[in-house]
Design an enzyme around this catalytic site. Sequence first.
Site, PDB file in Angstrom:
ATOM      1  N   ARG A   1       0.819  -1.207   0.000  1.00 35.55           N
ATOM      2  CA  ARG A   1       0.000   0.000   0.000  1.00 35.55           C
ATOM      3  C   ARG A   1       0.858   1.265   0.000  1.00 35.55           C
ATOM      4  O   ARG A   1       0.442   2.295  -0.525  1.00 35.55           O
ATOM      5  CB  ARG A   1      -0.953  -0.017   1.199  1.00 35.55           C
ATOM      6  CG  ARG A   1      -2.047  -1.061   1.049  1.00 35.55           C
ATOM      7  CD  ARG A   1      -2.986  -1.114   2.228  1.00 35.55           C
ATOM      8  NE  ARG A   1      -4.096  -2.028   1.973  1.00 35.55           N
ATOM      9  CZ  ARG A   1      -5.038  -2.338   2.846  1.00 35.55           C
ATOM     10  NH1 ARG A   1      -5.020  -1.797   4.055  1.00 35.55           N
ATOM     11  NH2 ARG A   1      -6.006  -3.175   2.525  1.00 35.55           N
TER      12      ARG A   1
ATOM     13  N   LYS B   1     -22.193 -17.048   2.024  1.00 33.27           N
ATOM     14  CA  LYS B   1     -23.585 -16.759   2.341  1.00 33.27           C
ATOM     15  C   LYS B   1     -24.262 -15.855   1.316  1.00 33.27           C
ATOM     16  O   LYS B   1     -23.706 -14.844   0.920  1.00 33.27           O
ATOM     17  CB  LYS B   1     -23.669 -16.100   3.719  1.00 33.27           C
ATOM     18  CG  LYS B   1     -23.208 -16.998   4.867  1.00 33.27           C
ATOM     19  CD  LYS B   1     -23.355 -16.280   6.207  1.00 33.27           C
ATOM     20  CE  LYS B   1     -22.952 -17.187   7.355  1.00 33.27           C
ATOM     21  NZ  LYS B   1     -23.116 -16.516   8.664  1.00 33.27           N
TER      22      LYS B   1
ATOM     23  N   GLY C   1     -11.162  -9.606  -0.584  1.00 35.97           N
ATOM     24  CA  GLY C   1     -10.051 -10.278   0.081  1.00 35.97           C
ATOM     25  C   GLY C   1      -9.852 -11.726  -0.308  1.00 35.97           C
ATOM     26  O   GLY C   1      -8.757 -12.154  -0.676  1.00 35.97           O
TER      27      GLY C   1
ATOM     28  N   GLY D   1     -14.200  -3.748   1.188  1.00 37.57           N
ATOM     29  CA  GLY D   1     -15.555  -3.230   1.367  1.00 37.57           C
ATOM     30  C   GLY D   1     -15.968  -2.238   0.310  1.00 37.57           C
ATOM     31  O   GLY D   1     -17.122  -2.242  -0.151  1.00 37.57           O
TER      32      GLY D   1
END
Length: 402
Positions: free
Chosen positions: A42, A203, A360, A383
């Site tokens: 990063r 899920k 991820g 996210g």
Amino acid sequence: MTDFRTLDDAAALLGTLTGKTALVRVDFNVPMDQGTVTDDTRLRAAVPTIQRLRDAGAKVALLAHFDRPKGQVVPSMSLSPVVKPLSDILGAPVRFAEDCIGPAAVEAIGDLDAGGVVLLENVRFHAAEEANDPVFATKLADLGNLYVNDAFSAAHRAHASTEGIAHHLPAFAGESMRRELEALDKALGRPVKPVIGIVGGAKVSTKLDLLQNLVGKLDRLAIGGGMANTFLHAQGHDIGGSLAEKDMAPTAIAIMDEARAKGCELLLPVDVVVATEVKPGAEARVAPLDAIGPDDKILDAGPATVARLEQAIAASKTLIWNGPLGVFEIPPFDKATVQAARETAALASAGTLVAVAGGGDTVAALNHAGVTADMTFVSTAGGAFLEWMEGKPLPGVEALKR
């Protein structure tokens, strides 16, 4: 022309950048072990933006968060350990300010020469950061002449350093942010059709918004991982002891109906790999959907499913991928993910497919398959990438629009 302002626009709007202070929001939430940065990916991602501003003669003040101090000064969450590795990467000195506002920040920036760099302390040491407090945003903005957001990974948060500050200064996308937004636009905003999506994961409930958004935009959507089991159960298949959200069966049926109505072909497994234990080297077998035993657990897509998926990928011009097809971390249940990833990467490398992936588990799976470098673009934003795929506006991006 892009829909958002970039550094290409900065000179036109502001004239020379020499002597001006650029406040640059970066993602320096890096892996660290006892005060030592263990992965500088990063830091390196921010270099093109930092260097471009330095070359233009701007002072560069870096804004970042680290971990979750929840508005408290937590010494172990200081950004100070980032200074030396960043300086080494830049090949230039980097100052450190012990606060991101107030006298410490003002003094550190004031002491910089044109082209100088300072890293300001963790913005999350102030509770006002995550509250997007307008007074705090103003204090940040008062430090500079322009704002540059180079942290797509934080763009889904309406925080002072990602959104609030942009209301007070001319705001631009940094080089890393620009590359990410352009890649995502090619994948889902204005893609070359036909477009296929691959969505995996455990899920349905965690990716409901994603699935509902994608069936209205894609030509084909392949569903894998544990969530595929929920769809198979909804279709009436006996899935044995497999992971599934059986209470989500009505939702799965609704998604299948919506996909059909919107002309999106849903690709569900036609065969699976099962085992009675989830462990490395477990005894596994390929099973058709009507031959899954009561103790069997579905742990991967079968070869016929993968072959059909490969044909669909080859017939597409654009692919977007989020989530593995099986329990790729535990061989032999990585075969479907690896095979599909290698087919995708080969087409992307040949220039016949725009392949964009993120999340991820997806990044880890592509690394496991050894194909990350051959994909068109791989997002590490987590996210923010998922919310973008869900069709949600990202506050940090909206603030950069023309």
